[in-house]
Design a protein around this motif. Structure first.
Motif, PDB file in Angstrom:
ATOM      1  N   ASN A  45       0.832  -1.192   0.000  1.00  0.00           N
ATOM      2  CA  ASN A  45       0.000   0.000   0.000  1.00  0.00           C
ATOM      3  C   ASN A  45       0.873   1.252   0.000  1.00  0.00           C
ATOM      4  O   ASN A  45       2.092   1.176   0.104  1.00  0.00           O
ATOM      5  CB  ASN A  45      -0.994  -0.018   1.180  1.00  0.00           C
ATOM      6  CG  ASN A  45      -0.271  -0.008   2.511  1.00  0.00           C
ATOM      7  OD1 ASN A  45       0.735   0.666   2.660  1.00  0.00           O
ATOM      8  ND2 ASN A  45      -0.777  -0.777   3.472  1.00  0.00           N
TER       9      ASN A  45
ATOM     10  N   ILE B  59       1.437   3.716   2.059  1.00  0.00           N
ATOM     11  CA  ILE B  59       2.281   4.023   3.223  1.00  0.00           C
ATOM     12  C   ILE B  59       3.536   3.161   3.202  1.00  0.00           C
ATOM     13  O   ILE B  59       4.651   3.632   3.438  1.00  0.00           O
ATOM     14  CB  ILE B  59       1.492   3.806   4.538  1.00  0.00           C
ATOM     15  CG1 ILE B  59       0.330   4.796   4.583  1.00  0.00           C
ATOM     16  CG2 ILE B  59       2.385   3.987   5.752  1.00  0.00           C
ATOM     17  CD1 ILE B  59      -0.709   4.479   5.627  1.00  0.00           C
ATOM     18  N   GLN B  60       3.350   1.874   2.876  1.00  0.00           N
ATOM     19  CA  GLN B  60       4.501   0.979   2.814  1.00  0.00           C
ATOM     20  C   GLN B  60       5.486   1.440   1.746  1.00  0.00           C
ATOM     21  O   GLN B  60       6.702   1.414   1.950  1.00  0.00           O
ATOM     22  CB  GLN B  60       4.035  -0.449   2.522  1.00  0.00           C
ATOM     23  CG  GLN B  60       3.371  -1.104   3.723  1.00  0.00           C
ATOM     24  CD  GLN B  60       2.785  -2.457   3.370  1.00  0.00           C
ATOM     25  OE1 GLN B  60       2.180  -2.624   2.310  1.00  0.00           O
ATOM     26  NE2 GLN B  60       2.955  -3.418   4.256  1.00  0.00           N
TER      27      GLN B  60
ATOM     28  N   LEU C 163       7.446   4.352   3.039  1.00  0.00           N
ATOM     29  CA  LEU C 163       8.439   3.914   4.026  1.00  0.00           C
ATOM     30  C   LEU C 163       9.627   3.225   3.349  1.00  0.00           C
ATOM     31  O   LEU C 163      10.775   3.437   3.734  1.00  0.00           O
ATOM     32  CB  LEU C 163       7.784   2.979   5.046  1.00  0.00           C
ATOM     33  CG  LEU C 163       6.848   3.664   6.043  1.00  0.00           C
ATOM     34  CD1 LEU C 163       6.109   2.637   6.882  1.00  0.00           C
ATOM     35  CD2 LEU C 163       7.617   4.615   6.940  1.00  0.00           C
TER      36      LEU C 163
END
Lengths: 268, 303
Positions: free
Chosen positions: A4, A6-7, A10
């Motif tokens: 996703n 956010i991943q 990161l």
């Protein structure tokens, strides 16, 4: 495995950190055992990435930036191969093919860092101009720019692999025949020797070879852990230093004539 | 000079933190010079007030510099002491400062490389990697914590040492202590390397050398075991008593080599790699070559 948003963000941040460290060599975010684990942590695929990191770390033990020479790039190798491992979704089974991918990536990363180090030459000239004005802010600005450039060096390739997506990566990995992956795993067991050879070539002198032999033989006693071996090694070194001082002439024998250390110093 | 200029502890901590980024603008022309100037900025700000002095100081610290990034710290310490004397009116000229920097960076790099890159890093790295390979999260944590504690402590204390010793540190370099550290590190390093070569270079030859039919009673007779759990128990007992699992005793080439000493092939391979490196063969070519050899020998059923 699909990630996703956010991943993905990161992962790119981890890649940026690893790229920075690839030049700084301080916090060691670019070392495979750290970088791969961080990628695993943010993508939720921790254990396979951890194993990949450990295995790559073994191969990369001897990679170091000595003087002006640039080592194979652990940052791109670990970040990109970990992303590919995660996207491939094969779990721990995909580790040996990820390692085989990592090695060409280390070369690619090496070329990228050479380009960055050349571009940094221009930045230093901007600093010269700023120094003439006594402008601290500008010097700091260009220095930070140079650090960020090294971070972007890894972040962009990482983002590219993420953009290609899980599908193509997975089909590429799936199309690898068994003999190839098995053969690569066997090769992976052997390439570790290259790193050790690099380190030994730097350190070996007539005086310290016997310690290599002792270490080699003691390692066949599988009950002794690496920590145990470390303790024996420290003890041996202390004993040797103490004894060579008692020997009177031992002090004279410790001048570094004809050993590789002299060569290192000359090379700087 | 009405009042003596002095670098506060806060200034020195600031320099220490900035020296973490020493290699940030590493370039092919003057290498670590940008990071060096970046590190010195808090000190220059404190010591010099006029624009001309600051510009001159910045220029002086943008000269060529390159050493191992951690052992730069004692050199920074000495340079701080020299700059402080200079700001207080002592006759320390640009050449003296550059001379100290260049004079120290070579010998210290000769200590930093073997101690950090070839002793501390392989040892912590191998320990962490062997944990990580078994899926143990302690591996990376241990590496990160241990490495950074050692590094930060080393950089701070050697910078302080350099600052306090001032230019006298140059005399210390040829003294016994640093030489002992270097030699101790290379002894420990070589010892651990011997162990690592044995443990972690894995080469297994699969060809079967001999296959001997064992006498009756030397192997577990699977057809004549009691049925059910009792059979498993009997089989395990027999195995513990030293009975073979198969009716044939298979000896591979690897078994023969291991009876000399385990890890012999790994040692031979490492020595070969060392020789190739001395012949200026690129490590990357060797790594790729070993992958190719692995695949070829696997296809030929040798490994």
């Amino acid at each position: 495995m699909d990630l996703n948003i956010i991943q993905i963000i990161l992962v790119v941040i981890v890649a940026f950190l690893a790229g920075m460290e690839g030049i700084l060599d301080e916090f060691h975010f670019h070392q495979p055992v750290i970088a791969c684990t961080l990628i695993g942590l943010v993508t939720g695929d921790l254990v396979p990435c951890l194993i990949l990191g450990g295995t790559l770390q073994m191969i990369a033990l001897g990679w170091a930036n000595i003087g002006a020479a640039v080592a194979p790039d652990a940052a791109l190798a670990s970040v990109a191969s970990a992303i590919i491992l995660v996207l491939g979704g094969q779990g721990s089974a995909g580790v040996s093919s990820a390692i085989a991918i990592a090695v060409p990536l280390a070369v690619a990363g090496l070329l990228l860092t050479i380009i960055c180090r050349t571009i940094a030459t221009a930045f230093v000239h901007f600093m010269d101009a700023a120094a003439k004005e006594g402008n601290f802010k500008k010097i700091e600005f260009w220095h930070i720019c140079a650090i960020c450039m090294q971070g972007v060096r890894i972040a962009i390739p990482a983002a590219l692999i993420l953009a290609i997506g899980a599908g193509p990566v997975r089909s590429l990995l799936a199309s690898m025949p068994v003999w190839l992956t098995d053969g690569l795993a066997i090769g992976g067991g052997m390439v570790v020797a290259v790193g050790y050879a690099m380190v030994i070539n730097m350190m070996a002198t007539k005086e310290v070879w016997p310690f290599f032999a002792i270490g080699f033989v003691l390692a066949t006693v599988t009950q002794i852990t690496l920590i145990g071996l470390g303790a024996i090694g420290v003890a041996l070194a202390l004993i040797y230093l103490a004894l060579s001082k008692q020997g009177g002439s031992g002090k004279g024998g410790s001048t570094n004539t004809g050993d590789p250390l002299g060569d290192i110093i000359d090379n700087y | 000079m009405a009042q003596e200029l002095k670098l506060s502890k806060k200034d020195r901590i600031s320099v220490w933190w900035r020296s973490t980024f020493l290699q940030g603008s590493w370039n092919y022309e003057r290498m670590q010079n940008g990071g060096w100037a970046y590190s010195m900025i808090p000190a220059i700000k404190r010591l010099y007030t006029s624009k001309e002095d600051r510009a001159a100081a910045l220029k002086r610290h943008l000269e060529f510099f390159n050493t191992h990034p951690y052992v730069a710290s004692p050199i920074i310490g000495v340079t701080l002491a020299l700059e402080e004397e200079r700001a207080n009116g002592a006759p320390v000229d640009d050449i003296a400062i550059q001379g100290v920097k260049v004079g120290m960076m070579g010998p210290l790099a000769g200590i930093g490389d073997p101690v950090f890159w070839f002793t501390v890093k392989p040892i912590i790295g191998a320990l962490a990697a062997s944990l990580a390979m078994t899926g143990n999260i302690l591996g990376p944590i241990l590496y990160f914590v241990a490495w950074n504690i050692i590094r930060m402590a080393f950089m701070w204390y050697t910078q302080e040492f350099g600052y306090k010793a001032g230019s006298k540190i140059t005399d210390d370099l040829s003294g016994g202590l640093l030489q002992d550290i270097t030699k101790g590190a290379s002894i420990l390093g070589m010892f651990i390397l011997g162990a690592l070569v044995n443990r972690w270079v894995s080469i297994k030859f699969t060809p079967v050398v001999s296959s001997v039919k064992l006498d009756k009673g030397a192997y577990i007779d699977w057809d004549h075991l009691p049925s059910g759990a009792q059979g498993i128990k009997t089989a395990l007992e027999q195995q513990a008593a030293g009975l073979s699992l198969d009716a044939h005793k298979v000896t591979t080439l690897q078994n023969n080599l291991d009876s000399l000493i385990p890890g012999l092939a790994a040692l031979a391979l490492t020595l070969l790699c060392m020789w190739l490196l001395k012949k200026k063969v690129s490590p990357i070519i060797m790594i790729l070559g070993l992958f190719v050899i692995g695949i070829v020998l696997h296809l030929a059923h040798i490994m």
